[in-house]
Enzyme design. Structure first.
Site, PDB file in Angstrom:
ATOM      1  CG  ASN A 153     -54.473 -15.736  58.335  1.00  0.00           C
ATOM      2  OD1 ASN A 153     -53.804 -16.718  58.668  1.00  0.00           O
ATOM      3  ND2 ASN A 153     -55.404 -15.224  59.105  1.00  0.00           N
ATOM      4  CD  GLU A 250     -55.816 -20.368  68.718  1.00  0.00           C
ATOM      5  OE1 GLU A 250     -56.862 -19.688  68.552  1.00  0.00           O
ATOM      6  OE2 GLU A 250     -55.254 -20.465  69.819  1.00  0.00           O
ATOM      7  CB  CYS A 284     -58.898 -15.860  62.629  1.00  0.00           C
ATOM      8  SG  CYS A 284     -57.519 -15.444  63.676  1.00  0.00           S
ATOM      9  CD  GLU A 458     -51.797 -20.908  68.263  1.00  0.00           C
ATOM     10  OE1 GLU A 458     -52.261 -20.097  67.454  1.00  0.00           O
ATOM     11  OE2 GLU A 458     -50.950 -21.775  67.965  1.00  0.00           O
TER      12      GLU A 458
HETATM   13  P1  NDP Z   1     -58.462 -24.386  56.179  1.00  0.00           P
HETATM   14  O1  NDP Z   1     -59.233 -24.836  57.348  1.00  0.00           O
HETATM   15  O2  NDP Z   1     -58.975 -24.649  54.836  1.00  0.00           O
HETATM   16  O3  NDP Z   1     -57.000 -25.037  56.228  1.00  0.00           O
HETATM   17  C1  NDP Z   1     -56.165 -24.933  57.352  1.00  0.00           C
HETATM   18  C2  NDP Z   1     -55.025 -25.925  57.224  1.00  0.00           C
HETATM   19  O4  NDP Z   1     -55.507 -27.250  57.446  1.00  0.00           O
HETATM   20  C3  NDP Z   1     -54.377 -25.940  55.845  1.00  0.00           C
HETATM   21  O5  NDP Z   1     -52.988 -26.143  55.988  1.00  0.00           O
HETATM   22  C4  NDP Z   1     -55.063 -27.118  55.198  1.00  0.00           C
HETATM   23  O6  NDP Z   1     -54.342 -27.632  54.133  1.00  0.00           O
HETATM   24  C5  NDP Z   1     -55.153 -28.090  56.355  1.00  0.00           C
HETATM   25  N1  NDP Z   1     -56.161 -29.123  56.217  1.00  0.00           N
HETATM   26  C6  NDP Z   1     -57.282 -29.123  55.449  1.00  0.00           C
HETATM   27  N2  NDP Z   1     -57.989 -30.269  55.629  1.00  0.00           N
HETATM   28  C7  NDP Z   1     -57.306 -31.009  56.551  1.00  0.00           C
HETATM   29  C8  NDP Z   1     -57.534 -32.269  57.177  1.00  0.00           C
HETATM   30  N3  NDP Z   1     -58.601 -33.013  56.919  1.00  0.00           N
HETATM   31  N4  NDP Z   1     -56.631 -32.712  58.090  1.00  0.00           N
HETATM   32  C9  NDP Z   1     -55.544 -31.966  58.392  1.00  0.00           C
HETATM   33  N5  NDP Z   1     -55.277 -30.773  57.822  1.00  0.00           N
HETATM   34  C10 NDP Z   1     -56.147 -30.287  56.918  1.00  0.00           C
HETATM   35  O7  NDP Z   1     -58.213 -22.845  56.433  1.00  0.00           O
HETATM   36  P2  NDP Z   1     -57.536 -21.782  55.486  1.00  0.00           P
HETATM   37  O8  NDP Z   1     -56.124 -22.143  55.202  1.00  0.00           O
HETATM   38  O9  NDP Z   1     -58.462 -21.517  54.359  1.00  0.00           O
HETATM   39  O10 NDP Z   1     -57.492 -20.511  56.477  1.00  0.00           O
HETATM   40  C11 NDP Z   1     -58.577 -19.722  56.723  1.00  0.00           C
HETATM   41  C12 NDP Z   1     -59.275 -20.115  58.006  1.00  0.00           C
HETATM   42  O11 NDP Z   1     -58.363 -20.117  59.082  1.00  0.00           O
HETATM   43  C13 NDP Z   1     -60.346 -19.142  58.368  1.00  0.00           C
HETATM   44  O12 NDP Z   1     -61.550 -19.818  58.679  1.00  0.00           O
HETATM   45  C14 NDP Z   1     -59.830 -18.443  59.592  1.00  0.00           C
HETATM   46  O13 NDP Z   1     -60.795 -17.987  60.448  1.00  0.00           O
HETATM   47  C15 NDP Z   1     -58.943 -19.462  60.201  1.00  0.00           C
HETATM   48  N6  NDP Z   1     -57.906 -18.803  60.979  1.00  0.00           N
HETATM   49  C16 NDP Z   1     -57.978 -18.859  62.348  1.00  0.00           C
HETATM   50  C17 NDP Z   1     -57.055 -18.202  63.123  1.00  0.00           C
HETATM   51  C18 NDP Z   1     -57.096 -18.289  64.607  1.00  0.00           C
HETATM   52  O14 NDP Z   1     -56.077 -18.094  65.225  1.00  0.00           O
HETATM   53  N7  NDP Z   1     -58.202 -18.583  65.220  1.00  0.00           N
HETATM   54  C19 NDP Z   1     -55.978 -17.421  62.510  1.00  0.00           C
HETATM   55  C20 NDP Z   1     -55.988 -17.447  61.073  1.00  0.00           C
HETATM   56  C21 NDP Z   1     -56.940 -18.117  60.360  1.00  0.00           C
HETATM   57  P3  NDP Z   1     -54.677 -27.088  52.676  1.00  0.00           P
HETATM   58  O15 NDP Z   1     -54.728 -25.617  52.735  1.00  0.00           O
HETATM   59  O16 NDP Z   1     -53.543 -27.578  51.884  1.00  0.00           O
HETATM   60  O17 NDP Z   1     -56.005 -27.690  52.315  1.00  0.00           O
END
Ligand code: NDP
Length: 484
Positions: A153, A250, A284, A458
């Site tokens: 995002n 996060e 998020c 962060e």
């Molecule tokens: P995901 O949890 O699906 O993915 C996050 C990242 O982790 C991606 O780069 C993903 O790769 C990677 N990943 C997935 N599986 C693994 C693993 N087993 N080991 C290591 N890395 C892995 O989230 P989204 O990208 O769909 O983002 C949305 C989510 O992020 C929402 O739930 C949102 O709330 C949260 N978010 C939180 C924020 C905060 O600051 N608290 C800010 C923004 C978003 P890949 O995508 O290639 O699978």
């Protein structure tokens, strides 16, 4: 293809390709058009990136904080100079309106580089007198190689929020963006090199979850900072625990926003709009459970609907457009699925509720009223433009209901009752709280969640503690006493 980078990965100061990696198609969410083709990192690329970060760290940490800080601040200046081009890239990568990306993405990344660049020279240990001339001093040390893993995002912001404090402390980084939005982190890496960062200090590799997982479990890695969902957070935290690595998590949220009947309705509606529909709801910390006190509920819903009718929904590259598509077809379908659940479970649809018939992944800003605590749309993170409005009568009641969630990322209250505002905030089980505003995240303030929403913080000076550790040194100025 206009946005095709020179190669998929940026390692040791250079673009690197390995076409054996699985294909990644980058799609402009406003049209569905492919704007770049990349490859996921192969084990050889992961190896190259980790070696590069490991090899670069000794020289990087040996620079003075002033020197490291100067490089980060120079990178910040370059990012600001190129803000428009970087924003165009971010808009194509994410689908977010150019109206947003020009003020909230590269600029926010630049803020982090500037802030942590400014702090770098002031990172020190302390002197602790023990009496009799003896003393302790502490040395603030870098952790080593840090891994950053990003969500889709805020790709530029996340790349900088993790990279800037890591580098300020003398660590090096391997960053893996989400495969949905892989382009802008490469620009961050390029800019850091241009600003004088030595090769290997900040590397970017692309990939799906398996690439992230292989980074997290590597023994060369000392710390993992993830922005992602709770299920991914659980996996990454567990894998990091195996190697006793430091973590920052996060994660997601289902944050409450409480509107009392003494609130300024226009401000509360503005807060609800920002906290639900900015970035098409893909934020998020969004306050997606909007508790409105019964006395003003209908007035609130009326003003909300009137104001939503002014959202300009169209091509996100048009500067007048204030609401764009969702990031991908997959995310759009998830949001539409939740909208159907809301309807099926008996929530009252007040606004929107449909996909917009045009190219791309547009979903109308959607508002449900008469939502109850147990409905799926009130319990699960949707990560799309879907607001749930719930009624309440008393402060005690709403406090308990607001906290009745596994998440604890953010929470907000709109009221003109001074002491009640502070009482409510004191009762919130959330890491980031707002009074009469919503969704600010300036770099000067800590940002992060409680409960299932995360670990660590962060931004702000606190981030430094999550990217460094203290060595304690005891010094005796006297003879050593031993019992025999
Ligand atoms: P995901 O949890 O699906 O993915 C996050 C990242 O982790 C991606 O780069 C993903 O790769 C990677 N990943 C997935 N599986 C693994 C693993 N087993 N080991 C290591 N890395 C892995 O989230 P989204 O990208 O769909 O983002 C949305 C989510 O992020 C929402 O739930 C949102 O709330 C949260 N978010 C939180 C924020 C905060 O600051 N608290 C800010 C923004 C978003 P890949 O995508 O290639 O699978």
């Amino acid at each position: 293809m206009k946005f095709q980078p020179r190669a998929s990965h940026f390692i040791d100061g250079e673009y690197v390709e390995d076409t054996n990696g699985a294909a990644i198609e980058v799609i402009y969410p406003a049209t569905g058009e492919v704007i770049a083709r990349l490859h996921s990192a192969t084990p050889a690329i992961v190896e190259q990136a980790l070696n590069s970060a490991k090899n670069a760290q000794a020289a990087w940490v040996a620079l003075s904080g002033t020197e490291r800080g100067r490089i980060l601040r120079r990178a910040s200046d370059i990012m600001r100079e190129r803000n428009y081009d970087l924003s165009v890239l971010e808009t194509h990568d994410t689908g977010k309106p150019i109206q947003e990306t020009t003020v909230a993405d590269a600029t926010s990344g630049a803020d982090a580089l500037e802030y942590f660049g400014g702090l770098a020279a002031s990172l020190t240990g302390e002197h602790i007198p023990l009496g009799g001339g003896d003393f302790v001093y502490t040395i603030r040390e870098a952790l080593g190689v840090c891994v950053g893993i990003g969500a889709w995002n805020y790709p530029t912001q996340i790349a900088c929020w993790k990279g800037a404090p890591a580098l300020a402390c003398g660590n090096t980084m391997v960053f893996k963006p989400s495969e949905t939005t892989p382009l802008s982190a490469l620009k961050v890496a390029e800019i850091l090199v241009e600003a004088g960062a030595p090769k290997g200090v900040y590397n970017v590799i692309q990939g799906y979850g398996d690439v992230g997982a292989s980074l997290v479990s590597d023994p060369r890695v000392a710390k993992v900072s993830l922005t992602g969902s709770v299920p991914t957070g659980r996996k990454v935290y567990a894998a990091a625990a195996d190697g006793m690595k430091h973590v920052t998590m996060e994660l997601g949220g289902k944050s409450p926003m409480i509107v009392f009947d003494d609130a300024d309705i226009e401000n509360a509606v503005s807060g609800a709009i920002l906290g639900n529909f900015y970035s098409s709801g893909q934020v998020c910390s969004n306050g997606t459970r909007v508790f409105v006190q019964k006395g003003i509920k209908e007035a609130f819903l009326k003003r909300l609907s009137e104001r939503l009718a002014h959202a300009k929904i169209d091509d996100p590259m048009d500067e007048d457009v204030s609401f764009g598509p969702m990031v991908s077809e997959n995310q759009m379908n998830i949001a539409l699925g939740y909208i159907e659940k809301g309807k099926a479970e008996g929530a009252r649809l007040v606004y929107g509720g449909e996909r917009i018939e045009r190219d791309g992944y547009f979903v109308q800003p959607t508002v449900f009223a008469d939502v109850t605590d147990n409905m799926t749309i009130a319990r699960e993170e949707i990560f799309g433009p879907v607001m749930s409005v719930l009624d309440f009568e008393t402060e005690e009641e709403v406090m308990a209901r607001a906290n009745d969630t596994e998440f604890g990322l953010a929470a907000g209250v709109f009221t003109n009752h001074l002491t009640r505002a502070h009482r409510i905030v004191a009762g919130f089980e959330a890491g980031t709280c707002y009074i009469n505003t919503y969704n600010l995240a300036p770099v000067e303030a800590p940002f992060g969640g409680s409960k299932m929403s995360g670990v660590g913080r962060e931004n702000s000076k606190l981030a430094i503690n999550h990217f460094s550790e203290m060595k304690t040194v005891y010094v005796s100025m006297n003879d050593v006493e031993a019992p025999y």
